[in-house]
Structure formats: structure tokens, C-alpha cells
Design an enzyme around this catalytic site. Structure first.
Site, mmCIF file in Angstrom:
data_model
loop_
_atom_site.group_PDB
_atom_site.id
_atom_site.type_symbol
_atom_site.label_atom_id
_atom_site.label_comp_id
_atom_site.label_asym_id
_atom_site.label_seq_id
_atom_site.Cartn_x
_atom_site.Cartn_y
_atom_site.Cartn_z
ATOM 1 N N GLU A 51 43.833 36.492 38.739
ATOM 2 C CA GLU A 51 42.682 35.850 38.106
ATOM 3 C C GLU A 51 42.357 36.622 36.833
ATOM 4 O OE1 GLU A 51 38.110 34.478 39.238
ATOM 5 O OE2 GLU A 51 39.251 35.784 40.580
ATOM 6 N N ARG B 165 47.003 45.523 52.037
ATOM 7 C CA ARG B 165 46.692 45.906 50.677
ATOM 8 C C ARG B 165 46.885 47.406 50.504
ATOM 9 N NH1 ARG B 165 41.036 45.227 48.635
ATOM 10 N NH2 ARG B 165 41.301 47.277 47.706
ATOM 11 N N LYS C 272 37.676 45.247 42.014
ATOM 12 C CA LYS C 272 37.502 44.808 40.623
ATOM 13 C C LYS C 272 36.038 44.895 40.200
ATOM 14 C CE LYS C 272 40.156 41.490 39.428
ATOM 15 N NZ LYS C 272 40.748 40.138 39.305
#
Length: 602
Positions: free
Chosen positions: A97, A336, A346
Site C-alpha cells: 500500500e 511476520r 507503519k
């Protein structure tokens, strides 16, 4: 205590029992094994061959294919799919994104997706999940493309060739078809327009222990839903006034299946489509359809998306029989990457940048790919790190030293050597010959790289005056210090052994000069019989060779291995997952103020 890394195939059963105690107490951790793999082998076609019960990789078994690591469960899935003919080739994708810079967690996904595509002769798409125009910026698009291209290239080659297949893709390329699919779902009674507020929707949704309840608008007629959705599309309503929801099951034990929102109103300019749209699809709805339209075979994402997989499959199950999409990709989740002494959320990275706690996204202390690049990490070292960390479903919390070790290993193989003295301390060689006709300096030829003579040599000049680093001298000897002390000896690398005879101070008592004697018989590493053994070897510089330089020293950005958490607290991954890169909207992270753990001396 320091963390311990051991090779499990090199320890006895008794040692395994001791190691189990260390693991149980959190004083040791396990990493997937890698055996003597040159960093340059981590780029290009790869194949894994490992004998059972051993972390040694068999070079004979691998024939002429480079070895890079172990087989993991995703490779096994891919191989089974190819062997059974389910797929003739594989197609993966990396869909970030564009609302921030990529970080080291994304690097794991980049290496996995692009690595599998190359390893098995398939292809990997580069796709931006640009479904939220409020948070997206063309700066992020350009930075992401640059980071991916740099990471998957070799540091000594040109970067003109891009690692992705074809043109860069955007979810916004599919907005027309996504809208068509939404209309189809409405006509099939599988979606409805809802007017509940965000708070009301949260209340109606229920909890993990109690079922949700139907919205009053759930029974709205198909005709009314089509009309309202058309008016949403035409900009008649304000943001938040209506949403389009999938009609699935409000009593499902999976909260993601309780009539999730698939379209929302956003009166915002989109970087790619301009002002054409004022309704935008949600990430979960867009991501699966985009995968299908690009014929992705293996949609790889982090474990945060495991609970979203039923929704992924539900959407595709509704659309594939109608011929709106060509295939049904398979979503596969892996753990992850969590890295100590930094943050990979983020939202937190944006907070660091906007709060000017760092100089920007490319600050060398940041865990962003551009920050690591600026700090001096070669792309091969990051790929090696991702290979060492491995792919599994187990939670991990990797020590920063593992990443730093990968950088050392890579640079040791490629970096040319030079001496550097950060805090110069003058050394005067009192017995240096000053007879008429004697040379003022002596020249030494030393290798540019100690293991690669083909790189040539460099010349060092040694004379009456040289400089050493102040940290290499102590007035009084202490245990474990093998460098220069008053009355002691040390070898100046590639030159002579010197003895410190006298210390000179300024008016404030600071040491400003050492008066030393050199031993001519110890030239260039010579060890004359009967000469006292010297343990320490230090760097030095001659005024003839020395250049003034600005050296920037960086430490870790945080003092706590898990910023914002108490020492010893269990790791808690944020929901800012890595579905190849994007996770839709940013999450609300309940972690206490992590900024209190900033290293003010970093």
C-alpha cells in the site's frame, strides 16, 4: 545474558537437554540453519537440498544448482502443485500500500515472492494496493519501486532491469471491474447498502463470545440497494453516510465474516484515477479479486490475514462461477518478521517521521529499506538475513545482531580495506633514524583485501610520527585489554611492534602524545627468536596518508529490545501485517508509548 546460537547437529544429547532449559527460560532462540552460503548465491535460480537431521547442505546432491537454504512449507506447496499439474508455472505478487516506505519486514515478503518466482521459472507481479486515496502519495510509489529494484539487484551490477513481470500494476486499474462485481453481488442478494454509523456497526457486529445481529438495512430490496449504490457512486452522499456490505453471516464465529464492508464513500482525489470515483473498495474485497484477475497462483501473506482467508475465498466463490474472474488463487500465510530494538508498525514509523524523532524515512537508524541502504547495508546482506530467518508459521523475535552479522559477512567478502582513526592520538617514534641520508619514511605494500590478492595493494607510509586511535591506549593495563598501555607493546598492523615509553599531557592533564620505541626486527609481522610475544594489533595512520573525513556513528534507535514494552514482556505483533506489503487501513496499536524507549545517543 547474551543470546546463544548453536548448530543442533553439532551438540550431544546432553547438550540438547541443557539447550532446552535455555530455550524454556528465553535465554536462547532458534534460527533456520544455513551452511556456508556465499552471499552472491542468494540471487538467481535456487534449489534446496538438505540431508535429514543435519543442517549441512549436500553440494554433491545439488549438482550444479546453487544452494541457499532449507526447504520450507511454502516451497513444498509450490513443488507439489507443479508436480501434480495443478499449475504449469507459478505467479506470485508483491502488493504494498503506497502510504509509507518499505521496511525490513517487507523485505522478507519481497525475497519470498520474487525469490519463488525466479526459483521455479515463474513470474512475480508488482502491484500497488491504492484503494485509500486519503493516505497515498506518489512519493511512496516511487520510493517503493526504487527499494524493490535495489533489494533484488546485486550491489555491483546496474539496476536497469526490473525484477517484476511486465508493467507495474495498480488495484485502481481494476476499479471498473470491481464496481461491476459489487453490482453483481447486489443483484444476487449477496450485498446490501447499509446506513449504520461506525459506532452502531461496531455494536451490531457482536464480540468473539457473542454473535452479531442483523442491520435493519440487511433486508433492503435488491432494487433499493442498486439505486443507493448508484447514488453513492454519483457522489450524492457524504462520507460515512452509507457503505456497501457483503451479506454473509452475522452469527459466524469469524468476525471478518459478519457482513464486512466492501465499499465506502471517499470524496478524495486519487493519484491514479483523479476524481473519477467517490466510492472506493475495501482492501479485503479488492485484494482477492486483483489476485484472480492477474492469475496469481499463490497469494502469500502474513499470519494476521489467516482469519481473513474465509472472506478471500467467499468473494471468489461468488464471482468465479459467473465468469467475472478467471481463477481462484490460494492464500497461504507465514509468520511476520519481528526485529528487536526497532518498530515495524507503519503507524509508529510515521509517528517517528512526523514527530521529527528521525531525519526522515531514509534516516540510517530507521528499519526502512532506504534507511538500511543509506547506512551501508548491501542488498545481498538483507537477502541473506531473510534466508537465515526462514519461512514458517512460528512467531519470531529476531535479535538485531543477526541482521548486523549478515552485513559483516557480506561486506567481508566484497569491501576493500582501509585504516581509519576516529579519535587521533599522536605517537612519536623516538628512535626513528634521523641520520643524514636516511629516509624520512618507510613504505609498506599491503593488500586491498586480505583474502583477494587479485584486487591489488595499497601503500602505507611509516615514519617518525603516526596516529593511533585514542581508544587503543590505556595508561594502566586492565584484564582483557591487549592494546597499547604505558610500558607495554603492541603491533602496528603491517608495520612494526612499538613500546610505549612516555606519556605527554597538555595543561589540562589530557594525554596528547605517546613517545614510543619501534623494534626494527619486527618489520611486517616478523617474529624474531626470543622476542616477547605481542597479543595486540591496532590500526594506525601516517600524516602523509591521512585524509580528513566526516564519520557518522549510529547506534540502535531504541534502548529496549521491544520498544514500549517492559523488559521480559512477551512479544506482541501489531496488526500491521505484510500481505506482500499492504495491509489495508492502518491498525490501532494499543502498545504503550514506545517513544519513551528512544535511544537519545543513537
Amino acid at each position: 545474558p547474551p543470546r546463544v546460537r548453536v548448530r543442533l547437529d553439532m551438540v550431544s544429547q546432553w547438550s540438547v537437554l541443557c539447550l532446552a532449559v535455555l530455550l524454556a527460560s528465553g535465554r536462547a532462540f532458534l534460527l533456520p540453519g544455513i551452511s556456508r552460503v556465499p552471499p552472491q548465491a542468494l540471487h538467481g535460480p535456487v534449489r534446496v537440498w538438505a540431508s535429514p537431521g543435519s543442517s549441512e547442505v549436500s553440494a554433491e546432491t545439488a549438482v550444479d544448482e546453487p544452494v541457499v537454504g532449507r526447504m520450507h512449507f511454502i516451497r513444498r506447496i509450490v513443488e507439489d502443485d507443479l508436480a501434480t499439474g495443478k499449475h504449469s508455472s507459478i505467479v506470485t505478487r508483491f502488493p504494498p500500500e503506497p502510504n509509507g516506505y518499505l521496511h525490513i519486514g517487507h523485505a522478507k515478503s519481497i525475497c519470498l515472492n520474487f525469490g519463488l518466482g525466479k526459483e521455479y521459472g515463474g513470474r512475480t507481479n508488482m502491484r500497488f494496493d491504492d484503494t485509500n486515496p486519503v493516505k497515498e502519495d506518489i512519493e511512496y510509489v516511487n520510493a517503493i519501486l526504487e527499494d524493490v529494484q535495489w533489494l533484488m539487484s546485486d550491489s555491483d551490477t546496474a539496476q536497469e532491469q526490473v525484477p517484476w513481470d511486465g508493467e507495474v500494476k495498480y488495484s485502481s486499474n481494476y476499479f471498473d471491474l470491481l464496481h461491476e462485481c459489487a453490482v453483481f453481488l447486489i443483484k444476487e442478494g449477496k450485498a446490501y447498502v447499509d446506513s449504520l454509523s461506525a459506532d452502531e456497526m461496531r455494536e451490531y457486529r457482536g464480540t468473539l463470545t457473542s454473535p452479531g445481529k442483523d442491520s435493519p438495512d440487511r433486508s433492503r430490496s435488491v432494487e433499493d440497494n442498486l439505486d443507493l449504490f448508484r447514488r453513492m457512486r454519483e457522489g450524492e452522499f457524504s462520507e460515512g453516510e452509507y457503505v456497501l456490505r457483503a451479506k454473509i453471516d452475522m452469527t459466524s464465529p469469524n468476525l471478518n465474516m459478519r457482513d464486512p464492508t466492501i465499499y465506502r464513500i471517499r470524496h478524495a482525489h486519487h493519484p491514479m484515477t483523479g476524481d473519477k470515483w467517490c466510492v472506493y473498495p475495501m482492501y479485503d474485497y479488492t485484494h482477492c479479486i486483483s489476485d484472480a484477475l492477474e492469475s496469481i497462483t499463490h497469494s502469500l501473506c502474513t499470519l494476521e490475514f489467516a482469519d481473513h482467508r474465509p472472506l478471500y475465498d467467499w468473494v471468489l466463490d461468488q464471482l468465479e462461477p459467473a465468469g467475472l474472474i478467471p481463477c481462484h488463487p490460494r492464500q497461504i500465510e507465514f509468520s511476520r518478521l519481528n526485529l528487536q530494538y526497532t518498530v515495524l508498525s507503519k503507524r509508529k514509523l510515521i509517528q517517528l517521521v512526523q514527530g521529527t524523532h528521525v531525519s526522515g524515512w531514509s534516516d540510517p537508524r530507521m528499519p526502512t529499506i532506504s534507511g538500511l541502504r543509506r547506512r551501508g547495508y548491501p542488498p545481498e546482506s538483507i537477502r541473506l538475513f531473510c534466508e537465515r530467518v526462514g519461512i514458517s508459521k512460528a512467531e519470531n523475535n529476531i535479535d538485531m545482531s543477526v541482521l548486523e552479522d549478515c552485513a559483516r559477512l557480506t561486506l567481508d567478502d566484497t569491501a576493500e580495506r582501509a585504516f581509519a582513526v576516529l579519535d587521533p592520538l599522536k605517537v612519536t617514534i623516538t628512535n626513528w633514524p634521523e641520520d643524514e641520508g636516511a629516509p624520512n619514511e618507510e613504505e609498506f605494500q599491503v593488500p586491498v583485501h586480505p583474502k583477494k590478492p587479485e584486487l591489488g595493494h595499497r601503500n602505507l607510509h611509516f615514519g617518525r610520527e603516526v596516529f593511533i586511535d585514542r581508544s587503543d591506549f590505556l595508561e594502566e593495563s586492565v584484564a582483557g585489554f591487549n592494546r597499547l598501555v604505558t610500558g607495554g607493546m603492541v603491533r602496528l598492523k603491517y608495520a612494526y611492534v612499538v613500546s610505549c615509553d612516555e606519556v605527554v599531557r597538555d595543561s589540562d592533564g589530557k594525554v596528547v602524545e605517546l613517545r614510543c620505541t619501534y623494534h626494527p626486527e619486527t618489520r611486517a609481522g616478523a617474529k624474531p627468536p626470543g622476542f616477547k610475544k605481542v597479543k595486540g594489533i591496532i590500526q594506525w595512520l601516517s600524516p602523509t596518508d591521512a585524509l580528513t573525513a566526516e564519520v557518522r556513528l549510529y547506534d540502535r534507535l531504541f534502548v529496549n529490545p521491544m520498544p514500549g514494552k517492559a523488559e521480559g514482556a512477551p512479544s506482541e505483533a501489531s496488526n500491521d501485517g505484510v500481505d506482500g506489503g499492504g495491509s489495508g487501513d492502518d491498525d490501532d496499536d494499543d502498545t504503550p508509548d514506545f517513544l519513551r524507549d528512544l535511544n537519545q545517543e543513537s
